[in-house]
Design a protein around this motif. Structure first.
Motif, mmCIF file in Angstrom:
data_model
loop_
_atom_site.group_PDB
_atom_site.id
_atom_site.type_symbol
_atom_site.label_atom_id
_atom_site.label_comp_id
_atom_site.label_asym_id
_atom_site.label_seq_id
_atom_site.Cartn_x
_atom_site.Cartn_y
_atom_site.Cartn_z
ATOM 1 N N GLY A 2 46.621 -43.684 22.077
ATOM 2 C CA GLY A 2 46.527 -44.986 21.417
ATOM 3 C C GLY A 2 46.586 -46.142 22.391
ATOM 4 O O GLY A 2 46.604 -47.309 21.978
ATOM 5 N N ASN A 3 46.619 -45.804 23.696
ATOM 6 C CA ASN A 3 46.727 -46.843 24.735
ATOM 7 C C ASN A 3 45.626 -46.668 25.782
ATOM 8 O O ASN A 3 45.786 -47.059 26.940
ATOM 9 C CB ASN A 3 48.112 -46.762 25.398
ATOM 10 N N VAL A 4 44.525 -46.065 25.363
ATOM 11 C CA VAL A 4 43.466 -45.676 26.305
ATOM 12 C C VAL A 4 42.842 -46.874 27.006
ATOM 13 O O VAL A 4 42.573 -46.842 28.212
ATOM 14 C CB VAL A 4 42.378 -44.855 25.574
ATOM 15 N N SER A 5 42.610 -47.969 26.284
ATOM 16 C CA SER A 5 41.923 -49.124 26.884
ATOM 17 C C SER A 5 42.704 -49.686 28.068
ATOM 18 O O SER A 5 42.140 -49.929 29.148
ATOM 19 C CB SER A 5 41.714 -50.211 25.829
ATOM 20 N N ALA A 6 44.014 -49.894 27.878
ATOM 21 C CA ALA A 6 44.837 -50.413 28.973
ATOM 22 C C ALA A 6 44.943 -49.397 30.100
ATOM 23 O O ALA A 6 44.935 -49.748 31.289
ATOM 24 C CB ALA A 6 46.233 -50.772 28.454
ATOM 25 N N HIS A 7 45.027 -48.121 29.747
ATOM 26 C CA HIS A 7 45.119 -47.059 30.762
ATOM 27 C C HIS A 7 43.870 -47.031 31.646
ATOM 28 O O HIS A 7 43.965 -47.003 32.881
ATOM 29 C CB HIS A 7 45.308 -45.709 30.059
ATOM 30 N N LEU A 8 42.698 -47.046 31.026
ATOM 31 C CA LEU A 8 41.444 -46.989 31.798
ATOM 32 C C LEU A 8 41.239 -48.259 32.618
ATOM 33 O O LEU A 8 40.726 -48.200 33.749
ATOM 34 C CB LEU A 8 40.263 -46.777 30.849
ATOM 35 N N LEU A 9 41.637 -49.413 32.069
ATOM 36 C CA LEU A 9 41.505 -50.664 32.811
ATOM 37 C C LEU A 9 42.379 -50.647 34.064
ATOM 38 O O LEU A 9 41.949 -51.095 35.143
ATOM 39 C CB LEU A 9 41.874 -51.847 31.920
ATOM 40 N N ALA A 10 43.594 -50.109 33.944
ATOM 41 C CA ALA A 10 44.493 -50.027 35.103
ATOM 42 C C ALA A 10 43.917 -49.093 36.169
ATOM 43 O O ALA A 10 43.956 -49.403 37.371
ATOM 44 C CB ALA A 10 45.879 -49.541 34.663
ATOM 45 N N GLN A 11 43.378 -47.948 35.739
ATOM 46 C CA GLN A 11 42.782 -46.998 36.693
ATOM 47 C C GLN A 11 41.585 -47.612 37.413
ATOM 48 O O GLN A 11 41.425 -47.462 38.631
ATOM 49 C CB GLN A 11 42.362 -45.717 35.949
ATOM 50 N N TRP A 12 40.743 -48.308 36.665
ATOM 51 C CA TRP A 12 39.564 -48.935 37.264
ATOM 52 C C TRP A 12 39.969 -50.041 38.241
ATOM 53 O O TRP A 12 39.428 -50.129 39.353
ATOM 54 C CB TRP A 12 38.678 -49.511 36.152
ATOM 55 N N ALA A 13 40.913 -50.896 37.841
ATOM 56 C CA ALA A 13 41.346 -52.003 38.706
ATOM 57 C C ALA A 13 41.969 -51.487 39.994
ATOM 58 O O ALA A 13 41.801 -52.084 41.060
ATOM 59 C CB ALA A 13 42.347 -52.891 37.959
#
Length: 406
Positions: free
Chosen positions: A356-367
């Protein structure tokens, strides 16, 4: 016990009593556990607890001396001697949290978490004329807090097991083994196989094969039954009308910690996408920093009704429930977050599983990968992050990005 009557043991008692993360079964040695519990009493004395027995103990034995550095009183009772002896255990994990720095000596007291023994090493050319940590910082009125005591840490310190890895398998490997979502008997069998592999134990191959096949068939049947049950996926849910939900997450790298913040309204529209870098640290500290940064972004945006949501239970739960004591290393950060609450009309804290927190997780990995720092325009979001946001049910405004100031 008569050594001549000893039988043949499959594993040594020391090996069995080691924690699971270093290849043991986590069975406690009673003598060491007793010493760890006595160390908890020693901690009460170190931490100036207001318990009646601590007050009497300090008046009788300590008086105005430094408890951690004074010699053992010869007239002390057996129980008091035990408390004094456990100072050795406490010293292995004692690290000061700095408030005003007036009670901490720079090169004598433990106060730097990443240094051996928590005591900074004197380097050539460095002046030792400065004695107190207070001489290195601007004075303020904050209280000095020594942190929290853990019987588990004391027990491992007694056995010399803190931060220890098996010579052939990392601590993470053993932890991953015990966290496997498989039948307990299969985990026990895998433990036996790995112990035999890394320690060179000679097991009967035929017996081992039969055990593996038997447990495999049992696990296969259990897995089939589990898959036939209807599953309920965890998904991101929008906030109530006129509220903003702020999701946060962190990506830990050897050289840095990257935090990411995603803010959406009740229609799922993106209002805030931001990434920032901090110095390297562990995952707990990183999650706390991400929550702190999310609150700061929301405050600077002028949001009034927010839900702060993340997948770090040990960060969210202490914020939701004042009776839960957070880990000492993030206590001051969480106190700052609670202070920020006064800047909003309404604030709620919400825990959600990773799905349920995928968007923030993927954004952190990409950044972390591209070393992005600052607001992220919607048109700059990588496709896999945008797709995750769409799956959550958002309708992004392509002209919207977060102009957080300061």
């Amino acid at each position: 016990m008569d050594d001549s009557k000893k039988g043949c043991c499959l594993k040594s008692w020391n090996s069995i009593c080691s924690p699971k993360n270093v290849g043991g079964l986590g069975i406690k040695k009673t003598a060491d556990m007793n010493k760890a519990l006595v160390a908890k009493m020693t901690w009460d004395v170190v931490n100036n607890s207001d318990k009646r027995w601590v007050v009497v103990f300090k008046k009788k034995y300590v008086r105005n001396r430094n408890f951690m550095k004074m010699p053992n009183p010869k007239s002390a009772s057996w129980a008091a001697q035990s408390i004094f002896e456990c100072r050795k255990v406490i010293s292995k994990g004692l690290c000061h949290r700095i408030g005003d720095g007036l009670n901490t000596w720079i090169f004598e007291d433990p106060w730097v978490p990443n240094e051996p023994g928590f005591i900074p090493q004197i380097r050539s050319g460095v002046s030792t004329a400065v004695h107190l940590v207070a001489d290195l910082i601007n004075q303020d009125t904050r209280q000095w807090d020594r942190g929290e005591f853990s019987v588990k840490f004391a027990y491992n310190a007694i056995r010399g097991l803190n931060h220890q890895n098996h010579p052939h398998m990392l601590s993470k490997d053993w932890k991953d083994l015990w966290k496997l979502k498989v039948n307990a008997r299969l985990k026990n069998l895998l433990w036996k196989i790995n112990k035999a592999r890394v320690e060179g134990s000679k097991s009967n191959p035929a017996d081992l094969s039969r055990q593996i096949f038997k447990v495999f068939m049992e696990h296969k049947d259990a897995w089939k039954e589990q898959n036939e049950r209807p599953s309920k996926d965890v998904v991101w849910s929008p906030p109530p009308k006129s509220w903003i939900k702020i999701n946060f997450d962190v990506a830990i790298r050897e050289e840095k910690t990257t935090v990411a913040v995603v803010g959406r309204d009740d229609n799922g529209n993106l209002l805030l996408t931001w990434a920032e870098h901090f110095e390297s640290g562990n995952s707990l500290l990183g999650e706390a920093r991400a929550a702190w940064f999310a609150m700061k972004c929301a405050m600077n945006e002028g949001f009034q009704n927010i839900i702060l949501e993340g997948d770090a239970w040990n960060v969210i739960e202490p914020l939701k429930k004042s009776d839960i004591t957070p880990h000492w290393s993030i206590k001051s950060i969480l106190e700052d977050i609670v202070f920020f609450v006064n800047s909003f009309s309404n604030v709620e804290f919400s825990f959600v599983h990773r799905k349920g927190n995928v968007s923030a997780h993927l954004l952190a990995q990409w950044a972390a990968l591209v070393n992005w720092s600052g607001p992220v325009p919607i048109s700059f979001l990588p496709s896999h992050v945008s797709q995750a946001v769409v799956r959550d049910g958002s309708r992004p405004d392509l002209f919207c990005f977060s102009p957080v100031s300061g």
